[in-house]
Scaffold this active site. Structure first.
Site, PDB file in Angstrom:
ATOM      1  N   ASP A  30       0.851  -1.195   0.000  1.00  0.00           N
ATOM      2  CA  ASP A  30       0.000   0.000   0.000  1.00  0.00           C
ATOM      3  C   ASP A  30       0.890   1.250   0.000  1.00  0.00           C
ATOM      4  OD1 ASP A  30      -3.222   0.480   0.973  1.00  0.00           O
ATOM      5  OD2 ASP A  30      -1.836   2.184   1.085  1.00  0.00           O
ATOM      6  N   ILE A  31       0.465   2.243  -0.793  1.00  0.00           N
ATOM      7  CA  ILE A  31       1.259   3.472  -0.934  1.00  0.00           C
ATOM      8  C   ILE A  31       1.210   4.329   0.334  1.00  0.00           C
ATOM      9  CG2 ILE A  31      -0.509   5.030  -1.876  1.00  0.00           C
ATOM     10  CD1 ILE A  31       1.512   5.722  -4.119  1.00  0.00           C
ATOM     11  N   ASN A  86     -12.821  -3.150   2.757  1.00  0.00           N
ATOM     12  CA  ASN A  86     -13.834  -2.109   2.901  1.00  0.00           C
ATOM     13  C   ASN A  86     -14.769  -2.205   1.705  1.00  0.00           C
ATOM     14  OD1 ASN A  86     -12.617  -1.041   5.259  1.00  0.00           O
ATOM     15  ND2 ASN A  86     -11.100   0.010   3.980  1.00  0.00           N
ATOM     16  N   GLY A  92     -15.747   3.105   3.780  1.00  0.00           N
ATOM     17  CA  GLY A  92     -14.519   3.803   3.400  1.00  0.00           C
ATOM     18  C   GLY A  92     -13.805   3.216   2.195  1.00  0.00           C
ATOM     19  N   GLN A  93     -14.536   2.511   1.334  1.00  0.00           N
ATOM     20  CA  GLN A  93     -13.894   1.965   0.124  1.00  0.00           C
ATOM     21  C   GLN A  93     -13.613   3.106  -0.847  1.00  0.00           C
ATOM     22  OE1 GLN A  93     -16.184  -0.873  -2.173  1.00  0.00           O
ATOM     23  NE2 GLN A  93     -14.419  -1.395  -3.462  1.00  0.00           N
ATOM     24  N   SER A  94     -12.331   3.378  -1.094  1.00  0.00           N
ATOM     25  CA  SER A  94     -11.980   4.482  -1.994  1.00  0.00           C
ATOM     26  C   SER A  94     -11.642   3.994  -3.395  1.00  0.00           C
ATOM     27  CB  SER A  94     -10.826   5.299  -1.420  1.00  0.00           C
ATOM     28  OG  SER A  94      -9.679   4.495  -1.263  1.00  0.00           O
ATOM     29  N   HIS A  99     -10.297  -5.436  -3.026  1.00  0.00           N
ATOM     30  CA  HIS A  99      -8.943  -5.580  -2.483  1.00  0.00           C
ATOM     31  C   HIS A  99      -9.018  -5.931  -1.012  1.00  0.00           C
ATOM     32  CE1 HIS A  99     -10.134  -1.322  -2.266  1.00  0.00           C
ATOM     33  NE2 HIS A  99      -9.446  -1.238  -1.137  1.00  0.00           N
ATOM     34  N   HIS A 101      -6.885  -5.686   2.416  1.00  0.00           N
ATOM     35  CA  HIS A 101      -5.740  -5.096   3.125  1.00  0.00           C
ATOM     36  C   HIS A 101      -5.174  -6.177   4.046  1.00  0.00           C
ATOM     37  CE1 HIS A 101      -6.871  -0.762   2.362  1.00  0.00           C
ATOM     38  NE2 HIS A 101      -8.065  -1.311   2.224  1.00  0.00           N
TER      39      HIS A 101
HETATM   40  P1  AMP Z   1      -9.757   1.447   0.412  1.00  0.00           P
HETATM   41  O1  AMP Z   1      -9.765   2.833   1.005  1.00  0.00           O
HETATM   42  O2  AMP Z   1     -10.165   0.368   1.348  1.00  0.00           O
HETATM   43  O3  AMP Z   1     -10.507   1.426  -0.900  1.00  0.00           O
HETATM   44  O4  AMP Z   1      -8.246   1.122   0.100  1.00  0.00           O
HETATM   45  C1  AMP Z   1      -7.563   1.665  -0.999  1.00  0.00           C
HETATM   46  C2  AMP Z   1      -6.116   1.616  -0.661  1.00  0.00           C
HETATM   47  O5  AMP Z   1      -5.371   1.819  -1.841  1.00  0.00           O
HETATM   48  C3  AMP Z   1      -5.651   2.703   0.344  1.00  0.00           C
HETATM   49  O6  AMP Z   1      -5.104   2.074   1.495  1.00  0.00           O
HETATM   50  C4  AMP Z   1      -4.615   3.491  -0.455  1.00  0.00           C
HETATM   51  O7  AMP Z   1      -3.536   3.930   0.344  1.00  0.00           O
HETATM   52  C5  AMP Z   1      -4.187   2.489  -1.512  1.00  0.00           C
HETATM   53  N1  AMP Z   1      -3.653   3.069  -2.726  1.00  0.00           N
HETATM   54  C6  AMP Z   1      -4.167   4.083  -3.454  1.00  0.00           C
HETATM   55  N2  AMP Z   1      -3.404   4.310  -4.548  1.00  0.00           N
HETATM   56  C7  AMP Z   1      -2.393   3.414  -4.494  1.00  0.00           C
HETATM   57  C8  AMP Z   1      -1.266   3.154  -5.331  1.00  0.00           C
HETATM   58  N3  AMP Z   1      -1.035   3.839  -6.457  1.00  0.00           N
HETATM   59  N4  AMP Z   1      -0.410   2.164  -4.963  1.00  0.00           N
HETATM   60  C9  AMP Z   1      -0.632   1.468  -3.829  1.00  0.00           C
HETATM   61  N5  AMP Z   1      -1.674   1.650  -3.013  1.00  0.00           N
HETATM   62  C10 AMP Z   1      -2.545   2.619  -3.331  1.00  0.00           C
END
Ligand code: AMP
Ligand code: ZN
Length: 113
Positions: A30-31, A86, A92-94, A99, A101
Site C-alpha cells: 500500500d502506498i 472495505n 470507506g472503500q476508496s 482488495h 488489506h
Molecule cells: P480502500 O480505502 O479500502 O478502498 O483502500 C484503498 C487503498 O489503496 C488505500 O489504502 C490506499 O492507500 C491504496 N492506494 C491508493 N493508490 C495506491 C497506489 N497507487 N499504490 C498502492 N496503493 C494505493
C-alpha cells in the site's frame, strides 16, 4: 474498466511495489501504509467490491486467502495479521476494485473504528 486504478496497476501502467503475482492474483505494498506491513491483495479480474462476490468468482476469493497465508509465512508474520476489505462508501472503500488489506507488524484494536 479502463479508468480503474488497480486494473492499471495490474497492467503495469501505474508502478507498484509487487509482493506476489500469479495468473489470477496480484499483491503489492500500500502506498500509504497503516502498519509496518500493509499489503493489498487483489484479483486480476475486475470485481468492484465484496458485494460482487458470487458463485462464479468466489473461488478466486478463496485463492486470495491462500495467497495471504503464503505471504504471512514468507514474511514471518507468526505474531498475527489482520485482513480487511472495505465495501462501499460508508465502510470507506476508496478504490472500487476488490482488495484485501493485509496488515501486520503492530497490535490492532477491536472493534475497528
Ligand atoms: P480502500 O480505502 O479500502 O478502498 O483502500 C484503498 C487503498 O489503496 C488505500 O489504502 C490506499 O492507500 C491504496 N492506494 C491508493 N493508490 C495506491 C497506489 N497507487 N499504490 C498502492 N496503493 C494505493
Ligand atoms: Zn479494476
Amino acid at each position: 474498466m479502463n479508468d480503474c486504478l488497480f486494473c492499471k496497476i495490474i497492467k503495469g501502467e501505474i508502478p507498484s511495489s509487487k509482493v506476489y503475482e500469479d495468473d489470477t492474483v496480484y499483491a503489492f505494498n500500500d502506498i500509504e501504509p497503516q502498519a509496518p506491513v500493509h499489503i493489498l491483495i487483489i484479483p486480476k479480474e475486475h470485481i468492484s467490491s465484496a458485494a460482487e462476490i458470487n458463485a462464479d468468482n468466489s473461488k478466486l476469493v478463496a485463492h486470495i486467502f491462500e495467497v495471504a497465508a503464503k505471504i504471512a509465512e514468507d514474511k514471518g508474520l507468526a505474531d498475527g495479521f489482520r485482513i480487511v476489505t472495505n465495501c462501499g462508501d460508508s465502510a470507506g472503500q476508496s478504490v472500487k476494485h476488490l482488495h484485501f488489506h493485509m496488515l501486520a507488524g503492530r497490535d490492532f484494536t477491536w472493534p475497528p473504528g
